[in-house]
Write a protein that holds these residues in place. Structure first.
Motif, PDB file in Angstrom:
ATOM      1  N   ARG A   1       0.812  -1.217   0.000  1.00 58.06           N
ATOM      2  CA  ARG A   1       0.000   0.000   0.000  1.00 58.06           C
ATOM      3  C   ARG A   1       0.845   1.267   0.000  1.00 58.06           C
ATOM      4  O   ARG A   1       0.336   2.358  -0.152  1.00 58.06           O
ATOM      5  CB  ARG A   1      -0.949  -0.012   1.195  1.00 58.06           C
ATOM      6  CG  ARG A   1      -2.080  -0.994   1.024  1.00 58.06           C
ATOM      7  CD  ARG A   1      -2.863  -1.159   2.286  1.00 58.06           C
ATOM      8  NE  ARG A   1      -2.137  -1.982   3.252  1.00 58.06           N
ATOM      9  CZ  ARG A   1      -2.562  -2.232   4.475  1.00 58.06           C
ATOM     10  NH1 ARG A   1      -3.668  -1.694   4.906  1.00 58.06           N
ATOM     11  NH2 ARG A   1      -1.865  -2.986   5.285  1.00 58.06           N
TER      12      ARG A   1
ATOM     13  N   ARG B   1       1.518   7.354   0.161  1.00 61.67           N
ATOM     14  CA  ARG B   1       0.396   6.567  -0.339  1.00 61.67           C
ATOM     15  C   ARG B   1      -0.581   7.383  -1.169  1.00 61.67           C
ATOM     16  O   ARG B   1      -1.337   6.836  -1.973  1.00 61.67           O
ATOM     17  CB  ARG B   1      -0.355   5.919   0.835  1.00 61.67           C
ATOM     18  CG  ARG B   1       0.459   4.898   1.593  1.00 61.67           C
ATOM     19  CD  ARG B   1      -0.371   4.243   2.678  1.00 61.67           C
ATOM     20  NE  ARG B   1      -0.660   5.153   3.771  1.00 61.67           N
ATOM     21  CZ  ARG B   1      -1.546   4.901   4.734  1.00 61.67           C
ATOM     22  NH1 ARG B   1      -2.260   3.792   4.691  1.00 61.67           N
ATOM     23  NH2 ARG B   1      -1.735   5.760   5.700  1.00 61.67           N
ATOM     24  N   GLY B   2      -0.604   8.678  -0.952  1.00 56.72           N
ATOM     25  CA  GLY B   2      -1.585   9.525  -1.611  1.00 56.72           C
ATOM     26  C   GLY B   2      -0.977  10.477  -2.627  1.00 56.72           C
ATOM     27  O   GLY B   2      -0.086  10.113  -3.396  1.00 56.72           O
ATOM     28  N   PHE B   3      -1.437  11.731  -2.603  1.00 58.09           N
ATOM     29  CA  PHE B   3      -1.007  12.726  -3.584  1.00 58.09           C
ATOM     30  C   PHE B   3      -0.213  13.857  -2.940  1.00 58.09           C
ATOM     31  O   PHE B   3      -0.128  14.959  -3.486  1.00 58.09           O
ATOM     32  CB  PHE B   3      -2.233  13.320  -4.297  1.00 58.09           C
ATOM     33  CG  PHE B   3      -2.995  12.324  -5.121  1.00 58.09           C
ATOM     34  CD1 PHE B   3      -2.373  11.631  -6.148  1.00 58.09           C
ATOM     35  CD2 PHE B   3      -4.334  12.063  -4.861  1.00 58.09           C
ATOM     36  CE1 PHE B   3      -3.072  10.711  -6.913  1.00 58.09           C
ATOM     37  CE2 PHE B   3      -5.045  11.146  -5.615  1.00 58.09           C
ATOM     38  CZ  PHE B   3      -4.411  10.456  -6.647  1.00 58.09           C
TER      39      PHE B   3
ATOM     40  N   LEU C   1     -12.913   7.861  -2.811  1.00 60.51           N
ATOM     41  CA  LEU C   1     -11.483   7.961  -3.131  1.00 60.51           C
ATOM     42  C   LEU C   1     -11.225   7.705  -4.617  1.00 60.51           C
ATOM     43  O   LEU C   1     -10.326   8.312  -5.213  1.00 60.51           O
ATOM     44  CB  LEU C   1     -10.690   6.979  -2.275  1.00 60.51           C
ATOM     45  CG  LEU C   1     -10.576   7.365  -0.791  1.00 60.51           C
ATOM     46  CD1 LEU C   1      -9.961   6.235   0.012  1.00 60.51           C
ATOM     47  CD2 LEU C   1      -9.771   8.647  -0.615  1.00 60.51           C
ATOM     48  N   ASN C   2     -11.994   6.807  -5.211  1.00 59.57           N
ATOM     49  CA  ASN C   2     -11.869   6.593  -6.655  1.00 59.57           C
ATOM     50  C   ASN C   2     -12.193   7.871  -7.424  1.00 59.57           C
ATOM     51  O   ASN C   2     -11.518   8.227  -8.398  1.00 59.57           O
ATOM     52  CB  ASN C   2     -12.801   5.469  -7.116  1.00 59.57           C
ATOM     53  CG  ASN C   2     -12.203   4.089  -6.923  1.00 59.57           C
ATOM     54  OD1 ASN C   2     -10.988   3.931  -6.960  1.00 59.57           O
ATOM     55  ND2 ASN C   2     -13.042   3.098  -6.715  1.00 59.57           N
TER      56      ASN C   2
ATOM     57  N   LEU D   1      -6.146   4.273  -5.505  1.00 55.15           N
ATOM     58  CA  LEU D   1      -6.028   5.095  -4.297  1.00 55.15           C
ATOM     59  C   LEU D   1      -6.749   4.483  -3.087  1.00 55.15           C
ATOM     60  O   LEU D   1      -6.202   4.504  -1.983  1.00 55.15           O
ATOM     61  CB  LEU D   1      -6.565   6.501  -4.583  1.00 55.15           C
ATOM     62  CG  LEU D   1      -6.478   7.505  -3.424  1.00 55.15           C
ATOM     63  CD1 LEU D   1      -5.020   7.766  -3.045  1.00 55.15           C
ATOM     64  CD2 LEU D   1      -7.180   8.816  -3.802  1.00 55.15           C
TER      65      LEU D   1
ATOM     66  N   ALA E   1      -5.422  11.672   1.949  1.00 50.47           N
ATOM     67  CA  ALA E   1      -4.963  11.293   0.615  1.00 50.47           C
ATOM     68  C   ALA E   1      -4.208  12.434  -0.060  1.00 50.47           C
ATOM     69  O   ALA E   1      -3.221  12.210  -0.770  1.00 50.47           O
ATOM     70  CB  ALA E   1      -6.144  10.869  -0.243  1.00 50.47           C
TER      71      ALA E   1
ATOM     72  N   GLU F   1      -9.401  10.359  -7.065  1.00 50.82           N
ATOM     73  CA  GLU F   1      -8.250   9.970  -7.888  1.00 50.82           C
ATOM     74  C   GLU F   1      -8.491  10.332  -9.353  1.00 50.82           C
ATOM     75  O   GLU F   1      -7.593  10.850 -10.036  1.00 50.82           O
ATOM     76  CB  GLU F   1      -7.992   8.477  -7.749  1.00 50.82           C
ATOM     77  CG  GLU F   1      -6.745   8.007  -8.491  1.00 50.82           C
ATOM     78  CD  GLU F   1      -6.400   6.561  -8.194  1.00 50.82           C
ATOM     79  OE1 GLU F   1      -5.201   6.246  -8.103  1.00 50.82           O
ATOM     80  OE2 GLU F   1      -7.335   5.747  -8.048  1.00 50.82           O
TER      81      GLU F   1
ATOM     82  N   LYS G   1       2.661   4.009  -7.114  1.00 50.47           N
ATOM     83  CA  LYS G   1       1.194   4.147  -7.035  1.00 50.47           C
ATOM     84  C   LYS G   1       0.501   3.431  -8.196  1.00 50.47           C
ATOM     85  O   LYS G   1      -0.302   4.010  -8.927  1.00 50.47           O
ATOM     86  CB  LYS G   1       0.801   5.620  -6.989  1.00 50.47           C
ATOM     87  CG  LYS G   1       1.401   6.368  -5.792  1.00 50.47           C
ATOM     88  CD  LYS G   1       0.950   7.800  -5.754  1.00 50.47           C
ATOM     89  CE  LYS G   1       1.506   8.530  -4.537  1.00 50.47           C
ATOM     90  NZ  LYS G   1       2.979   8.585  -4.498  1.00 50.47           N
TER      91      LYS G   1
ATOM     92  N   ARG H   1      -4.404   1.990  -1.595  1.00 52.81           N
ATOM     93  CA  ARG H   1      -3.216   2.623  -1.002  1.00 52.81           C
ATOM     94  C   ARG H   1      -3.547   3.300   0.326  1.00 52.81           C
ATOM     95  O   ARG H   1      -2.745   3.295   1.246  1.00 52.81           O
ATOM     96  CB  ARG H   1      -2.625   3.650  -1.970  1.00 52.81           C
ATOM     97  CG  ARG H   1      -2.241   3.090  -3.319  1.00 52.81           C
ATOM     98  CD  ARG H   1      -1.218   3.962  -4.025  1.00 52.81           C
ATOM     99  NE  ARG H   1      -1.590   5.359  -4.142  1.00 52.81           N
ATOM    100  CZ  ARG H   1      -2.246   5.881  -5.173  1.00 52.81           C
ATOM    101  NH1 ARG H   1      -2.652   5.101  -6.169  1.00 52.81           N
ATOM    102  NH2 ARG H   1      -2.508   7.174  -5.221  1.00 52.81           N
ATOM    103  N   MET H   2      -4.749   3.877   0.411  1.00 54.89           N
ATOM    104  CA  MET H   2      -5.122   4.631   1.614  1.00 54.89           C
ATOM    105  C   MET H   2      -5.803   3.762   2.671  1.00 54.89           C
ATOM    106  O   MET H   2      -6.264   4.272   3.689  1.00 54.89           O
ATOM    107  CB  MET H   2      -6.060   5.787   1.233  1.00 54.89           C
ATOM    108  CG  MET H   2      -5.415   6.873   0.391  1.00 54.89           C
ATOM    109  SD  MET H   2      -3.874   7.518   1.090  1.00 54.89           S
ATOM    110  CE  MET H   2      -4.438   8.131   2.683  1.00 54.89           C
TER     111      MET H   2
END
Length: 445
Positions: free
Chosen positions: A9, A186-188, A215-216, A18, A180, A219, A14, A21-22
């Motif tokens: 994760r 893991r995020g941005f 979260l999708n 997301l 995120a 992303e 990446k 990962r989160m």
């Protein structure tokens, strides 16, 4: 070799979505479900003490069922295995059980089996787990979006604790968004992103408590937005709306959402709240509920909850059912809405429903009454010799079209008109019949 998405994760490239990962790594990161996993709650205490027993996590998609199970995997000293009922089978489960027994015999370590979508296993497949859960060879964590009381063996349920997960609150999803956007691993967080608060709130609201969906959408918004000259990515309401498109209703034709929504629809009409009734009707329409199912419930509600307080309600409901069936969706929602409003606003009485229920109870529980001789059919040769029909008084031959006579051998009272709507007039008329009409046995000439 199969790859577990939860196993990497923190992948800086990446390459996984997301939401994966989160996914929370530790219990402190887990959001929502305070009613079962909040501070001091039973489930949280069991996880913290590594004393988890067999459990079933049940609730809508994206509410953290598998996420919490994976948190447990990092917290426990037990051997942890994850499988999905869609791709697994009895042979594989038996191998896991055999390995678990050997592991327990060697060092005393227990085995936790996470079985995602346990409702996909049929009853016979679920039975394989029973003896092992019973003696503690495996600790089962089953996750399901279906009501386990309908889809999981009662014997397995009795050996497990059931925890119902609720849709996440908007505030929880907003926290996920901020994590995120700030997490560079893991995020941005390694990107220069400006996300308008209004846009984030829109995504949080439209996701319907589904963290995965939320979260999708975030992303998609980030990855499809053209960066500015300075490399900054600005997520506005426009990008948010485009990213989540249409709100997907959490609904299925045979599960909780189906029954809970129609229950709310009926109870709103019964409670004389047309606005709430229209909302639940709209939810069923948008979700693609069966037209005839909605119409049938409408007709039943008209008879059961309005009844003789407004006899017109049943006529309106029946007309709406026929019209809706004739024209079909999408226009069918209009006559359904008209009838829904009429029934919700009509005076209410359940006396007809209560009356037939009491009559049915008497028929089922007591000795069945014989039809009185004077009411029996006399339209055949020999009936007169049996005494059938003799002494019957034809009501229309008497003043007011009424005459006293026994219509049951053992008198019962089932129907008592209410003082509501048209039924008040019925009550007045019945009182007049019983009190003011002549009692004479002489028919009018």
């Amino acid at each position: 070799m199969t790859m577990d998405l939860f196993g990497d994760r923190t992948n800086k490239e990446k390459t996984v979505p997301l939401p994966v990962r989160m996914c929370p790594v530790k219990l402190e990161e887990f959001l929502g479900q305070d009613h079962i996993a909040g501070e001091g709650k039973l489930l949280r205490r069991a996880i913290e003490a590594d004393r988890i027993s067999s459990v079933i996590f049940y609730g809508p998609p994206g509410t953290g069922k598998t996420a919490l199970a994976m948190v447990i995997s990092g917290k426990t000293g037990a051997h942890f295995i994850r499988k999905n009922a869609v791709s697994s089978n009895v042979t594989e489960i038996r191998k896991i059980i055999d390995t678990a027994k050997k592991q327990r015999g060697l060092d005393g370590r227990k085995t936790i089996l996470l079985l995602d979508e346990i409702h996909r296993f049929n009853k016979a497949q679920q039975d394989v787990l029973l003896p092992e859960v019973e003696v503690g060879n495996i600790i089962l964590i089953g996750t399901t979006t279906e009501n386990p009381f309908f889809t999981v063996n009662s014997a397995l349920l009795s050996r497990s604790q059931i925890f119902e997960f609720k849709p996440l609150k908007e505030k929880d999803i907003l926290v996920l968004f901020r994590r995120a956007l700030e997490d560079s691993s893991r995020g941005f967080g390694d990107k220069k992103i400006q996300a308008d608060e209004k846009a984030l709130r829109h995504l949080a609201k439209i996701s319907d408590g589904d963290a995965r969906k939320a979260l999708n959408a975030l992303e998609i918004a980030v990855l499809t937005t053209e960066p500015k000259k300075d490399g900054a990515i600005h997520v506005t309401m426009k990008e948010a709306e485009e990213s989540i498109q249409k709100k997907a209703i959490v609904y299925d034709s045979s599960g909780d959402a189906h029954y809970d929504t129609v229950s709310a629809y009926i109870k709103s009409m019964r409670g004389s709240d047309p606005d709430a009734a229209l909302y639940w009707l709209a939810k069923m329409v948008v979700a693609g509920e069966d037209l005839r199912f909605i119409a049938r419930r409408l007709v039943i509600c008209a008879a059961e909850d309005v009844g003789n307080a407004d006899p017109q309600a049943l006529i309106v409901a029946n007309a709406a059912m026929q019209a809706a069936d004739f024209i079909g969706f999408p226009e069918a929602k209009i006559p359904l809405a008209q009838a829904t409003i009429y029934i919700a606003c009509a005076p209410k009485s359940n006396t007809a429903c209560m009356a037939i229920e009491e009559a049915v109870k008497d028929v089922e529980r007591e000795r069945t009454q014989e039809v009185p001789d004077h009411l029996k059919d006399a339209h055949y040769p020999g009936a007169k010799k049996l005494g059938h029909g003799q002494g019957y008084k034809y009501a229309h031959s008497y003043e007011g079209h009424y005459v006293e006579q026994d219509y049951m051998r053992k008198k019962r009272t089932y129907y008592t008109p209410a003082d509501t709507g048209f039924e008040k007039k019925i009550k007045e008329w019945m009182t007049k019949l019983k009190g003011d009409m002549p009692r004479g046995d002489t028919p009018q000439v």
